[in-house]
Design an enzyme around this catalytic site. Structure first.
Site, PDB file in Angstrom:
ATOM      1  CG  HIS A 319      35.453   0.188  25.263  1.00 41.47           C
ATOM      2  ND1 HIS A 319      34.902  -0.861  24.547  1.00 41.47           N
ATOM      3  CD2 HIS A 319      36.246   0.856  24.393  1.00 41.47           C
ATOM      4  CE1 HIS A 319      35.357  -0.824  23.309  1.00 41.47           C
ATOM      5  NE2 HIS A 319      36.166   0.201  23.181  1.00 41.47           N
ATOM      6  CG  ASN A 320      32.688   0.937  22.219  1.00 45.23           C
ATOM      7  OD1 ASN A 320      33.404   1.908  21.934  1.00 45.23           O
ATOM      8  ND2 ASN A 320      32.774  -0.206  21.584  1.00 45.23           N
ATOM      9  CD  GLU A 349      35.341   4.836  23.591  1.00 46.17           C
ATOM     10  OE1 GLU A 349      36.191   4.887  22.694  1.00 46.17           O
ATOM     11  OE2 GLU A 349      34.943   3.765  24.096  1.00 46.17           O
ATOM     12  CG  ASP A 351      33.405   5.850  18.516  1.00 45.52           C
ATOM     13  OD1 ASP A 351      34.161   6.584  17.877  1.00 45.52           O
ATOM     14  OD2 ASP A 351      33.509   4.616  18.550  1.00 45.52           O
ATOM     15  CG  HIS A 364      31.346   0.512  17.299  1.00 46.10           C
ATOM     16  ND1 HIS A 364      32.335   1.016  18.124  1.00 46.10           N
ATOM     17  CD2 HIS A 364      31.839  -0.644  16.793  1.00 46.10           C
ATOM     18  CE1 HIS A 364      33.365   0.197  18.121  1.00 46.10           C
ATOM     19  NE2 HIS A 364      33.104  -0.810  17.312  1.00 46.10           N
ATOM     20  CD  GLU A 398      38.655   7.007  20.889  1.00 40.98           C
ATOM     21  OE1 GLU A 398      39.160   6.862  19.759  1.00 40.98           O
ATOM     22  OE2 GLU A 398      39.330   7.100  21.926  1.00 40.98           O
TER      23      GLU A 398
END
Length: 758
Positions: A319-320, A349, A351, A364, A398
């Protein structure tokens, strides 16, 4: 005016004397290590100039060499009053050739490609970007993290303890040495040992005397007892004695040919080897070999069926992935992707947000975390995706970009990933199930939103074959444009989403009725855990046919993690964790994916791949999953545990915890009493028993902590592995530090027995 006192400069003769002493120590250590003829080591000990790169304009020559402990790299600093920098070889994760690092790509020209290399550290320390004087020299430096000897730790401590550098140890220096190797010895006992070893009566220990002193301290009584039980041939183990030990204690099928092979490989005494005998030293060397440790060696490589549909596997997921630290102001870096991929992560991931100059960036959103270019991330992933595992990598997008920059994203992925990017189903017609990891080796899959159903693409193709009128085609295009505007999704990016279309989850009934197999939902940890507790069987069945991705709650701004086990128990495949955050949850994740070649894919048990399964991890009704076992663990001893406190006088007081993770009925924890003031060779000889009802989902975690009666215990090391990968008998357990890297000298010694419960 304040003034800084400057140390007097050494005379040339003093420098030469110090250098000569250093060379003498190097020669002594190299001889002790048996490495006199190793050209790679000789090159590193001599050292040389390298160009350190920080920016396009900052490239400065620095002298690097391996120090006399054969374990520490020394780098000369040109800054006034700054100590020369050092780092341990144990801190190195990898050394790689070429301009592949973020810094070298940005700050060097293509013509120096062959001379460039960079060092990746296990900690959060930044990469070290370097340029050698030639390609040949660069190749020699790349061998820097090659391990040369298990004795480095002891030699390093001996070197530090020898304060006056005379290659002798006085009683006070011996005491310092004992502190460094993490053992507290009674003064009278130490004095007795010292006198016993001081054969020359000189009041100091040197050479063989130091070795004898260390041998007396590190005596393994438990090994003596085990060996003595089976060494029936004039104090040695015969091949038949060894077969008896392997079959009775280790529960292994063994023949005389197996025993002869072990003796040939591990016996250091040529005379004993010739007589087909195994000495105590050879026996200990065998027990310390990775293939004889607690992890079943048959499970180290890929051993599971990799031809099942993709959703039948647990997948190591991050994640991230772009973050190195927290989610509010921490740095983003391509290095974070490299580290995750090196650890076997198969779902990363991205983003994505609009960036300047029509170049999408990753960070982020709405925070102070730094930004990196989308194309740089794709390049890093492309270069490092298949070095640890050949099995497919899922890029979880994302997507917060404008349609224009989404088109740029699609172009970058297409041009950089090329034919490795899956942009159409593997089969000719509309697929009805996922392809397998085996079929997708070396491939990238995109997870993201899609403008239409995959079925529509084939329906449109069929309509084209039937000569659809231009008006109908025009209407279809208008509908697509209208949907594209509503979703704000570029068609080029949408068309790349084949097997992982992101959709909203309403209910299991709705998903069963209305969603195609490739349409998947992402669940925040709280929602997922609630479903796993209240609708466990429905969740398991859902995950037989479809994918589920779980991600940490947004409130975890410190990038902390959650326990992945309850979600695996519900059959969830993509349980995404913050790989950048060391914690027990990451230890358990590392343990889950330790096996099957560290491929990042672990096949779910058969009862989690059956659409009609009745398996419920909460209620545990009767079924194929119930295979009640009793696990007996005897925690015997530990060796060379690192100090966790930086205080000079601090000695670890270790205790051992044994934990079982799995379905709720299997979760348990036991711990030993602390052993006071001994990190070198503490012993416990404590027995524990555990009931394990669903062994196929269970994991066992061994952890060592430094006991503190006033505050929380300090973490020393741990090792987690699947229950079904345990080897029985007397086994050494390797230990990982908090970052998941191997502690090179430390270990735990246990006895394991698994029995069918009555």
């Amino acid at each position: 005016m304040s003034c800084i006192r400057k140390e007097p400069e050494k005379s040339r003769s003093e420098e030469l004397l110090q250098y000569a002493r250093g060379q003498k120590v190097i020669q002594t250590n190299v001889k002790l290590l048996g490495l006199e003829g190793d050209p790679d080591l000789q090159f590193l000990l001599k050292g040389g100039d390298l160009l350190k790169v920080l920016s396009p304009s900052w490239k400065k020559t620095r002298y690097f060499r391996l120090q006399e402990d054969c374990k520490t790299m020394w780098r000369e600093s040109k800054k006034t009053f700054k100590k020369n920098d050092t780092f341990s070889l144990d801190d190195i994760s990898a050394v790689q050739m070429g301009r592949q690092s973020e810094g070298l790509k940005k700050n060097t020209e293509e013509q120096v490609e062959d001379r460039c290399f960079f060092i990746i550290f296990k900690s959060r320390r930044k990469n070290l970007d370097l340029i050698a004087s030639s390609e040949e020299e660069a190749k020699q430096w790349v061998k820097i993290n090659k391990s040369h000897s298990v004795g480095h730790w002891i030699l390093s401590c001996l070197r530090k303890a020898d304060k006056n550098k005379d290659d002798n140890l006085s009683p006070s220096e011996v005491k310092s040495f004992l502190h460094l190797i993490n053992i507290e010895v009674d003064d009278e006992y130490m004095e007795m040992l010292f006198k016993k070893c001081d054969k020359s009566k000189s009041g100091t220990l040197t050479g063989e005397e130091i070795k004898h002193f260390y041998d007396l301290l590190t005596q393994r009584d438990e090994i003596d007892v085990i060996y003595g039980e089976y060494a029936k041939t004039t104090g040695f183990m015969s091949a038949q004695n060894l077969v008896d030990f392997l079959m009775k204690e280790q529960r292994e099928k063994a023949t005389l040919a197996d025993a002869h092979r072990i003796i040939e490989m591990y016996e250091p005494d040529e005379n004993a080897k010739e007589k087909k005998l195994l000495s105590k030293d050879g026996f200990l060397m065998y027990l310390n070999h990775p293939d004889a440790m607690i992890l079943n060696p048959d499970h180290k490589d890929v051993y599971q069926d990799m031809s099942q549909p993709l959703n039948h596997y647990f997948i190591s997921s991050s994640h991230n992935t772009y973050l190195m630290e927290d989610q509010l102001k921490g740095p983003s870096s391509t290095e974070a992707y490299i580290r995750a991929l090196q650890k076997g992560c198969r779902c990363v991931e991205l983003d994505c947000w609009d960036g300047p100059d029509n170049e999408p960036v990753i960070y982020h959103g709405y925070t102070l975390t730094s930004k990196i270019l989308f194309k740089d991330v794709i390049k890093a992933i492309s270069e490092h995706a298949f070095k640890t595992s050949q099995y497919p990598v899922i890029l979880s997008l994302e997507n917060h970009c404008s349609v224009e920059q989404q088109e740029v994203m699609a172009r970058h992925m297409s041009s950089i990933l090329g034919s490795a990017l899956i942009t159409s189903p593997l089969s000719d017609g509309m697929p009805t199930n996922f392809p397998s990891p085996e079929e997708l080796k070396g491939k990238f899959l995109i997870k993201g939103k899609r403008l239409n159903k995959l079925e529509d693409t084939f329906a449109e193709a069929a309509a084209d074959d039937n000569d659809v009128t231009e008006e109908e085609e025009s209407n279809d295009e208008d509908a697509q444009k209208e949907k594209s505007t509503k979703l704000k999704l570029a068609k080029e990016l949408s068309d790349m989403v084949i097997y992982f279309k992101s959709v909203h989850f309403n209910s299991f009934e709705d998903a069963q009725k209305n969603l195609s197999f490739y349409e998947m939902a992402s669940f925040k940890e709280g929602k997922a855990i609630k479903l796993a507790e209240e609708s466990a069987n429905a969740y398991v069945r859902h995950n037989v046919e479809k994918f589920s991705r779980i991600y940490p709650a947004g409130s975890r701004t410190d990038s902390s993690n959650y326990n992945p086990v309850p979600l695996w128990n519900a059959g969830c495949q993509i349980v995404a964790l913050n790989f950048q955050t060391p914690c027990t949850d990451m230890d358990v994740n590392q343990g889950r994916f330790l096996v099957n070649g560290k491929s990042g894919y672990v096949l779910k048990p058969a009862f989690m791949r059956d659409v009609a399964t009745e398996f419920d991890p909460i209620t545990l009704t009767r079924g194929d999953w119930l295979k009640h076992k009793t696990l007996h663990v005897m925690v015997i001893s530990a060796q060379q545990l690192p100090k966790v406190s930086q205080k000079k006088s601090s000695i670890v007081d270790p205790l051992v915890k044994v934990e079982v993770y799995g379905v709720p009925a299997d979760v348990a924890e036991k711990e030993t009493k602390p052993f006071d003031n001994n990190g070198l060779n503490p012993s416990w000889n404590e027995n524990f028993q555990f009931d394990v009802y669903v062994p196929e989902l269970a994991l066992v975690r061994f952890s060592i902590e430094d006991y503190d009666s006033i505050s929380d215990n300090d973490f020393v090391g741990q090792y987690t592995l699947p229950f079904n990968s345990l080897k029985m008998g007397y086994r050494h357990v390797p230990l990982f530090n908090k970052n998941g890297n191997l502690l090179p000298s430390a270990g735990l010694f246990v006895h394991i027995m698994v029995m069918d419960a009555e």
